[in-house]
Design a protein around this motif. Structure first.
Motif, mmCIF file in Angstrom:
data_model
loop_
_atom_site.group_PDB
_atom_site.id
_atom_site.type_symbol
_atom_site.label_atom_id
_atom_site.label_comp_id
_atom_site.label_asym_id
_atom_site.label_seq_id
_atom_site.Cartn_x
_atom_site.Cartn_y
_atom_site.Cartn_z
ATOM 1 N N ASN A 89 58.435 49.504 31.738
ATOM 2 C CA ASN A 89 58.928 49.781 30.403
ATOM 3 C C ASN A 89 57.744 49.963 29.479
ATOM 4 N N LEU A 90 57.836 50.935 28.582
ATOM 5 C CA LEU A 90 56.747 51.167 27.643
ATOM 6 C C LEU A 90 56.614 50.040 26.633
ATOM 7 N N ARG A 91 57.647 49.236 26.485
ATOM 8 C CA ARG A 91 57.517 48.014 25.697
ATOM 9 C C ARG A 91 57.119 46.886 26.658
ATOM 10 N N GLY A 92 56.504 45.842 26.164
ATOM 11 C CA GLY A 92 56.086 44.748 27.032
ATOM 12 C C GLY A 92 55.092 45.199 28.071
ATOM 13 N N ILE A 93 54.175 46.075 27.666
ATOM 14 C CA ILE A 93 53.309 46.755 28.619
ATOM 15 C C ILE A 93 52.424 45.794 29.392
ATOM 16 N N PHE A 94 51.874 44.775 28.735
ATOM 17 C CA PHE A 94 50.937 43.894 29.421
ATOM 18 C C PHE A 94 51.650 43.008 30.433
ATOM 19 N N GLU A 95 52.872 42.566 30.107
ATOM 20 C CA GLU A 95 53.639 41.778 31.059
ATOM 21 C C GLU A 95 53.932 42.611 32.305
ATOM 22 N N ASN A 96 54.267 43.893 32.112
ATOM 23 C CA ASN A 96 54.547 44.761 33.246
ATOM 24 C C ASN A 96 53.308 44.982 34.101
ATOM 25 N N LEU A 97 52.163 45.196 33.450
ATOM 26 C CA LEU A 97 50.934 45.428 34.190
ATOM 27 C C LEU A 97 50.547 44.205 35.006
ATOM 28 N N GLU A 156 28.892 43.908 29.041
ATOM 29 C CA GLU A 156 28.952 42.453 28.861
ATOM 30 C C GLU A 156 30.287 41.879 29.299
ATOM 31 N N ILE A 157 31.340 42.700 29.322
ATOM 32 C CA ILE A 157 32.638 42.261 29.828
ATOM 33 C C ILE A 157 32.696 42.417 31.348
ATOM 34 N N GLY A 158 32.203 43.538 31.836
ATOM 35 C CA GLY A 158 32.238 43.804 33.265
ATOM 36 C C GLY A 158 31.473 42.785 34.090
ATOM 37 N N ARG A 159 30.407 42.214 33.531
ATOM 38 C CA ARG A 159 29.592 41.256 34.289
ATOM 39 C C ARG A 159 30.347 39.965 34.590
ATOM 40 N N HIS A 160 31.520 39.775 33.959
ATOM 41 C CA HIS A 160 32.305 38.562 34.222
ATOM 42 C C HIS A 160 33.099 38.649 35.527
ATOM 43 N N CYS A 161 33.170 39.825 36.132
ATOM 44 C CA CYS A 161 33.910 39.953 37.402
ATOM 45 C C CYS A 161 33.102 40.814 38.358
ATOM 46 N N ASP A 162 33.178 40.471 39.634
ATOM 47 C CA ASP A 162 32.407 41.213 40.624
ATOM 48 C C ASP A 162 33.312 42.106 41.463
ATOM 49 N N GLU A 163 32.686 42.776 42.409
ATOM 50 C CA GLU A 163 33.390 43.750 43.241
ATOM 51 C C GLU A 163 34.526 43.110 44.031
ATOM 52 N N GLN A 164 34.267 41.942 44.600
ATOM 53 C CA GLN A 164 35.288 41.274 45.416
ATOM 54 C C GLN A 164 36.486 40.873 44.577
ATOM 55 N N GLU A 165 36.230 40.342 43.382
ATOM 56 C CA GLU A 165 37.330 39.890 42.525
ATOM 57 C C GLU A 165 38.215 41.050 42.096
ATOM 58 N N LEU A 166 37.625 42.228 41.847
ATOM 59 C CA LEU A 166 38.427 43.390 41.473
ATOM 60 C C LEU A 166 39.313 43.857 42.623
ATOM 61 N N LEU A 171 42.996 43.054 36.851
ATOM 62 C CA LEU A 171 41.922 43.069 35.861
ATOM 63 C C LEU A 171 42.287 42.257 34.627
ATOM 64 N N LEU A 172 43.559 42.278 34.214
ATOM 65 C CA LEU A 172 43.961 41.503 33.040
ATOM 66 C C LEU A 172 43.707 40.011 33.237
ATOM 67 N N LEU A 173 43.980 39.510 34.433
ATOM 68 C CA LEU A 173 43.722 38.099 34.715
ATOM 69 C C LEU A 173 42.230 37.783 34.642
ATOM 70 N N LEU A 174 41.416 38.697 35.170
ATOM 71 C CA LEU A 174 39.974 38.477 35.159
ATOM 72 C C LEU A 174 39.427 38.468 33.735
ATOM 73 N N MET A 175 39.952 39.340 32.879
ATOM 74 C CA MET A 175 39.490 39.359 31.496
ATOM 75 C C MET A 175 39.931 38.102 30.760
ATOM 76 N N GLU A 176 41.166 37.651 31.022
ATOM 77 C CA GLU A 176 41.628 36.430 30.378
ATOM 78 C C GLU A 176 40.802 35.226 30.828
ATOM 79 N N ARG A 177 40.425 35.197 32.106
ATOM 80 C CA ARG A 177 39.589 34.115 32.611
ATOM 81 C C ARG A 177 38.239 34.085 31.902
ATOM 82 N N ALA A 178 37.762 35.279 31.503
ATOM 83 C CA ALA A 178 36.478 35.375 30.809
ATOM 84 C C ALA A 178 36.609 35.083 29.316
#
Length: 261
Positions: A89-97, A156-166, A171-178
């Motif tokens: 759904n185009l609403r609630g986009i982040f929950e859907n992702l 500076e954001i990308g350095r918080h996650c590595d190749e294996q984690e991706l 990605l949303l979880l990794l950014m929230e963790r950072a």
């Protein structure tokens, strides 16, 4: 129209154009039951192409389960067993992702740090040539590839996650963790043809139509934190939106509904 039923397309092979039209007609129920699909001779006249071209299209439809062919009886439409379509759904986009990331699997195709192209730098508010993390991933649903994702993150954001984690986590979880609180996004939905790089990864023909989503994601401080180009197979993935008519000053307009629980 250069041919009856086919566009004047010098890029897409004729057999693929015939395949696309026949597949759509089968999916829409134009051929069903015990009534056979028109013969190769009839189809070649309808599409104004050779019988060899028709045969290649029908062979692919048979291989994918859309038709069955029997010598002496003809070609009959079938309802192939396909993965259940993923809807967003185009609403609630982040929950859907986030939900999609948790119930599908991903394969990392490319990963690295590159100078930002001008259009990426402009979107992320960076200097042209500034270093960004670039990752290319293919997402699978029931072992069928359905999306090709290219993401750009400020270094500076990308350095918080590595190749294996991706390869393992959304990605949303990794950014929230950072500590990045994603709060908003600007998104456009269009269409694009599969090129020679994307087509084999999504297991479609070169020139096949794809949904094209471009998304710029912001944090709680209205700072751009991610720029995404996503290509989706429309036979597996779809966008949905519920709308209501709202009375305006000049006329009644369509307005998106709030997200349903």
């Amino acid at each position: 129209m250069a041919r009856d039923g086919l566009p004047n397309d010098a890029v897409t092979p004729l057999h693929h154009q015939v395949y696309v039209v026949l597949r759509q007609q089968i999916e829409e129920g134009q051929y069903h039951g015990e009534k056979p699909i028109p013969s190769e001779h009839e189809l070649s006249q309808t599409f104004q192409v050779s019988r060899i071209t028709i045969r290649r299209a029908l062979d692919r439809l048979k291989q994918e389960g859309f038709v069955s062919r029997s010598r002496g009886r003809g070609t009959f439409a079938r309802a192939p067993v396909a993965p259940q379509a993923i809807s967003a759904n185009l609403r609630g986009i982040f929950e859907n992702l986030l939900a999609m990331g948790l119930r599908t699997r991903v394969k990392l195709i490319e990963f690295g740090y590159v100078p930002a192209p001008s259009h990426v730098a402009q979107k992320l508010g960076l200097e042209i040539g500034a270093t960004v993390q670039r990752a290319v991933r293919v997402r699978f649903h029931e072992n069928v590839p359905f999306s090709h994702l290219t993401t750009y993150l400020p270094e500076e954001i990308g350095r918080h996650c590595d190749e294996q984690e991706l390869s393992d986590k959304p990605l949303l979880l990794l950014m929230e963790r950072a500590g990045i609180k994603v709060s908003a996004a600007d998104q456009s939905v269009s269409a694009k043809l599969a090129d020679t790089m994307v087509a084999p990864l999504l297991q479609v023909e070169t020139g096949s139509p794809l949904l094209w989503v471009k998304r710029l994601v912001f944090d709680q401080n209205d700072r751009p934190v991610e720029y995404l180009h996503a290509l989706y197979r429309p036979d597996i993935y779809e966008y949905q939106m519920s709308m209501s008519r709202v009375e305006g000053e000049q006329a009644a307009l369509w307005s998106p509904n709030a997200t349903h629980p």
